[in-house]
Design a protein around this motif. Structure first.
Motif, short mmCIF file in Angstrom:
data_model
loop_
_atom_site.label_atom_id
_atom_site.label_comp_id
_atom_site.label_asym_id
_atom_site.label_seq_id
_atom_site.Cartn_x
_atom_site.Cartn_y
_atom_site.Cartn_z
N ASP A 160 33.69 -54.62 5.00
CA ASP A 160 32.36 -54.42 5.57
C ASP A 160 31.57 -53.44 4.69
O ASP A 160 31.69 -52.23 4.83
CB ASP A 160 32.46 -53.89 7.00
CG ASP A 160 31.10 -53.75 7.67
OD1 ASP A 160 30.11 -54.28 7.11
OD2 ASP A 160 31.01 -53.12 8.72
N GLU A 161 30.80 -53.99 3.77
CA GLU A 161 29.99 -53.19 2.84
C GLU A 161 30.80 -52.04 2.23
O GLU A 161 30.46 -50.87 2.39
CB GLU A 161 28.73 -52.68 3.53
CG GLU A 161 27.84 -53.81 4.02
CD GLU A 161 26.43 -53.36 4.36
OE1 GLU A 161 25.93 -52.44 3.72
OE2 GLU A 161 25.84 -53.94 5.28
N PRO A 162 31.88 -52.35 1.53
CA PRO A 162 32.82 -51.32 1.08
C PRO A 162 32.26 -50.37 0.03
O PRO A 162 32.87 -49.33 -0.23
CB PRO A 162 33.98 -52.14 0.50
CG PRO A 162 33.37 -53.44 0.09
CD PRO A 162 32.32 -53.71 1.14
N THR A 163 31.12 -50.70 -0.58
CA THR A 163 30.57 -49.81 -1.60
C THR A 163 29.28 -49.12 -1.16
O THR A 163 28.70 -48.34 -1.91
CB THR A 163 30.28 -50.58 -2.91
OG1 THR A 163 29.33 -51.63 -2.63
CG2 THR A 163 31.54 -51.19 -3.47
N SER A 164 28.83 -49.36 0.08
CA SER A 164 27.51 -48.88 0.48
C SER A 164 27.44 -47.36 0.62
O SER A 164 26.37 -46.78 0.52
CB SER A 164 27.07 -49.53 1.80
OG SER A 164 27.93 -49.15 2.85
N ALA A 165 28.59 -46.71 0.86
CA ALA A 165 28.59 -45.25 1.02
C ALA A 165 28.93 -44.51 -0.27
O ALA A 165 29.10 -43.30 -0.26
CB ALA A 165 29.58 -44.86 2.12
N LEU A 166 29.01 -45.24 -1.38
CA LEU A 166 29.50 -44.65 -2.62
C LEU A 166 28.36 -44.26 -3.57
O LEU A 166 27.28 -44.87 -3.56
CB LEU A 166 30.42 -45.63 -3.35
CG LEU A 166 31.67 -46.08 -2.58
CD1 LEU A 166 32.46 -47.05 -3.44
CD2 LEU A 166 32.52 -44.89 -2.18
N ASP A 167 28.64 -43.27 -4.38
CA ASP A 167 27.76 -42.90 -5.48
C ASP A 167 27.70 -44.07 -6.46
O ASP A 167 28.72 -44.74 -6.70
CB ASP A 167 28.32 -41.66 -6.17
CG ASP A 167 27.43 -41.17 -7.29
OD1 ASP A 167 27.48 -41.79 -8.38
OD2 ASP A 167 26.70 -40.20 -7.09
#
Length: 241
Positions: A160-167
């Motif tokens: 579920d949007e695995p990169t959305s919280a990443l820099d």
């Protein structure tokens, strides 16, 4: 492996999913894209009953999910990687990875640790086995979360949007791990805004808007010759950026 039949989901009076029907074949890499608020994440969360549909049916590997059997069926078939990692901060990385195999799947400590080290190698983080998640970067934490999902040894992994919280600088390291996984026999359902990933990895792309599936097809069709005007508008903005 996954089948949704006429799934509707309401949150109060808000109709979030509108008669969504979808199938995912064994080994398929399905990527779901669309604007924010289109129902992508809710669709994936209905696949494992983190959100129970208001109406409609969900089948996992031929078994209909119900409130009564969901824990057993999901545990045996599905793992999930979330936006926010959801690692236990008071446990070492190794303990995070061995908890479910020992507590839920009946593996011995030695078996669980062997499995954990194997998947730490897969995500390139064996040297982080004995540190705590809070000492890791966001990208490293998400790679640990993927390793944890792999340790469950399920045939299906939902992302579920695995990169959305990443820099932005750490997004690619997570995508690289997922690209390697796509070469395996695992069934993957991925909600993402990463168009390059969708183009490279997906067997099929599904576009959602307003709680409905608007268009689906191969990446070649989807990115080269989309038929729906809303999809054309979306891709025009996304790809131009």
């Amino acid at each position: 492996m996954i089948r949704l039949e006429h799934v509707n989901k309401f949150f109060g009076e808000l109709h979030v999913l509108k008669d969504v029907s979808l199938t995912v074949a064994e080994g398929e890499k399905l990527v779901i894209i669309g604007p924010s608020g289109s129902g992508k994440s809710t669709t994936v969360r209905c696949m494992n009953f983190l959100e129970e549909p208001t109406s409609g049916k969900v089948f996992i590997n031929g078994t209909e999910l119900t409130a009564r059997n969901k824990t057993k069926v999901v545990r045996e078939n599905l793992s999930m990687v979330f936006q926010s990692f959801n690692l236990y901060p008071h446990m070492t990385v190794l303990r995070n990875l061995t908890l479910a195999p020992t507590k839920l799947h009946g593996k011995s400590k030695a078996q669980a640790e062997e499995l954990a080290y194997h998947y730490l190698d897969v995500v390139g983080l064996r040297d982080k086995a004995h540190v705590y998640p809070t000492t890791l970067s966001g990208g490293q934490q998400q790679r640990i979360a993927i390793a944890r999902a792999l340790c469950a040894e399920t045939k299906i992994i939902l992302f579920d949007e695995p990169t959305s919280a990443l820099d932005p600088e750490t997004i690619q390291e997570v995508l690289d791990v997922m690209i390697r996984l796509a070469g395996e026999k695992i069934t993957m359902v991925v909600v993402t805004h990463e168009m390059g990933f969708a183009r490279q990895v997906a067997d099929r792309v599904v576009f959602m808007d307003g709680g409905q599936i608007i268009e689906e097809g191969t990446p070649e069709h989807f990115f080269t010759h989309p038929e729906n005007e809303r999809v054309q508008q979306f891709l025009g903005k996304i790809l131009r950026n």
